[in-house]
Design a protein around this motif. Structure first.
Motif, PDB file in Angstrom:
ATOM      1  N   GLN A  35       1.957 -63.131 -38.673  1.00 52.38           N
ATOM      2  CA  GLN A  35       3.264 -63.660 -38.291  1.00 52.38           C
ATOM      3  C   GLN A  35       3.621 -64.889 -39.138  1.00 52.38           C
ATOM      4  O   GLN A  35       2.744 -65.578 -39.668  1.00 52.38           O
ATOM      5  CB  GLN A  35       3.284 -64.035 -36.810  1.00 52.38           C
ATOM      6  CG  GLN A  35       3.008 -62.866 -35.882  1.00 52.38           C
ATOM      7  CD  GLN A  35       4.007 -61.743 -36.035  1.00 52.38           C
ATOM      8  OE1 GLN A  35       5.217 -61.958 -35.981  1.00 52.38           O
ATOM      9  NE2 GLN A  35       3.514 -60.520 -36.238  1.00 52.38           N
ATOM     10  N   LYS A  51       8.565 -62.551 -40.144  1.00 49.51           N
ATOM     11  CA  LYS A  51       7.924 -61.988 -38.962  1.00 49.51           C
ATOM     12  C   LYS A  51       7.876 -63.059 -37.875  1.00 49.51           C
ATOM     13  O   LYS A  51       7.265 -64.111 -38.063  1.00 49.51           O
ATOM     14  CB  LYS A  51       6.524 -61.490 -39.298  1.00 49.51           C
ATOM     15  CG  LYS A  51       6.523 -60.299 -40.260  1.00 49.51           C
ATOM     16  CD  LYS A  51       5.124 -59.780 -40.500  1.00 49.51           C
ATOM     17  CE  LYS A  51       5.159 -58.550 -41.414  1.00 49.51           C
ATOM     18  NZ  LYS A  51       3.800 -58.014 -41.663  1.00 49.51           N
ATOM     19  N   GLU A  83      11.851 -57.743 -37.590  1.00 45.48           N
ATOM     20  CA  GLU A  83      10.405 -57.852 -37.371  1.00 45.48           C
ATOM     21  C   GLU A  83      10.118 -58.921 -36.332  1.00 45.48           C
ATOM     22  O   GLU A  83       9.733 -60.047 -36.641  1.00 45.48           O
ATOM     23  CB  GLU A  83       9.686 -58.138 -38.694  1.00 45.48           C
ATOM     24  CG  GLU A  83       9.825 -57.013 -39.699  1.00 45.48           C
ATOM     25  CD  GLU A  83       8.860 -57.157 -40.852  1.00 45.48           C
ATOM     26  OE1 GLU A  83       7.655 -56.911 -40.656  1.00 45.48           O
ATOM     27  OE2 GLU A  83       9.306 -57.519 -41.945  1.00 45.48           O
TER      28      GLU A  83
END
Length: 332
Positions: A61, A2, A27
């Motif tokens: 993230q 991510k 992502e």
């Protein structure tokens, strides 16, 4: 993985998002204070000065790519350079710590070396001459301290030279437009060299950072080699566009005299002109940076400098498009 890109609505960020998506990185989110023309569906409007919002958006993230910066020469007040470029870095790192993120990629600049340095490498001392260069290096210093606290973190810094490419409206575009117009005179002998970086190579190098350099503290200049002299650049533009580019040369002293004349007119009239003594001086200067360190990584740029220039020239000056609807990005 991510990936959060901060400042991804601009020229480099837009091309980076496209590069990542084309190579399987699905992502990806973009955090920017400006909307994205090309990727609104993954963009959230936020400012690096808003700590709480950063804490919220970086949750979950794995890696941050920090592109956001104040970079123009005419930013006022000058404190904005420090607020955004330095305090913004602190805020991003605070949010990364809050969310357990240990990897960051930061786009700094060769501006940290200052003016008129002879082919500086990453080992050269820094000597920035303006607020942009000073604050870019201060942001690097913040990163150094952050990494020193935990060696398991990963910091990758790229210091690119001037970036050009399709849709960009910056200094290189202005130079290419001037030369290709046929209303161009060479000031000086034209043997001075200019380091440049094509956007297609920059974003591929950033993806290389993401995929290959996941450990340590790494700093690399980015320049597309070999550098062109001004004479070689003019010849290449003429070849690509199949035009006869005038090669009239004006001695440096006369060019500077003309620049001072426009400075005087600008002072009297309050108007800004495309010609000035500073621009003549920059045009005639050799601006080179050493990028040999990145070659040790095994990175191979997908385009030569000549190919990057040809792609840009054809897109901007050959292909037919509706300029009123064409999205462009303004940089220095």
């Amino acid at each position: 993985m991510k990936i959060a890109i901060i400042g991804g609505s601009g020229f480099v960020g837009t091309r980076l998002i496209n590069e990542l998506k084309e190579h399987g990185h699905s992502e990806v989110i973009n955090i920017d204070k400006q909307p994205s023309h090309f990727y609104p569906e993954i963009t959230t409007l936020a400012n690096v000065l808003d700590q709480n919002k950063l804490d919220e958006l970086l949750a979950g993230q794995d890696l941050v790519v920090l592109l956001a910066a104040e970079h123009r020469d005419d930013v006022t007040p000058k404190t904005l350079y420090y607020d955004v470029n330095v305090q913004g870095m602190r805020n991003v790192l605070n949010s990364m710590d809050t969310n357990g993120i240990k990897r960051i990629i930061f786009t700094s600049s060769v501006a940290v070396y200052g003016l008129n340095k002879e082919n500086p490498s990453e080992l050269n001392p820094v000597d920035p001459f303006n607020e942009y260069g000073k604050t870019k290096y201060q942001a690097e210093e913040v990163l150094q301290k952050w990494y020193a606290k935990d060696g398991s973190r990963n910091v990758n810094i790229v210091r690119p030279t001037v970036i050009f490419g399709e849709r960009n409206r910056g200094n290189v575009f202005n130079l290419l437009r001037q030369i290709s117009s046929g209303k161009f005179m060479m000031v000086g002998n034209g043997d001075n060299k200019k380091s440049m970086a094509y956007i297609g190579n920059i974003v591929t190098f950033l993806r290389f950072f993401i995929e290959k350099l996941s450990h340590g503290y790494n700093v690399f200049n980015y320049v597309d080699k070999p550098d062109f002299t001004m004479n070689e650049l003019v010849t290449h533009i003429g070849t690509v566009l199949e035009r006869n580019i005038p090669t009239t040369k004006v001695p440096y002293a006369i060019g500077m005299l003309g620049g001072f004349g426009f400075d005087f007119l600008a002072k009297l009239s309050g108007k800004k002109f495309n010609i000035s003594s500073v621009r003549v001086k920059k045009f005639c200067a050799t601006t080179q940076f050493d990028a040999s360190a990145l070659m040790t990584l095994g990175f191979v740029p997908p385009y030569t400098l000549a190919e990057g220039l040809a792609n840009t020239l054809r897109y901007e000056f050959v292909e037919k498009r509706d300029s009123s609807r064409d999205i462009t990005f303004t940089t220095e």
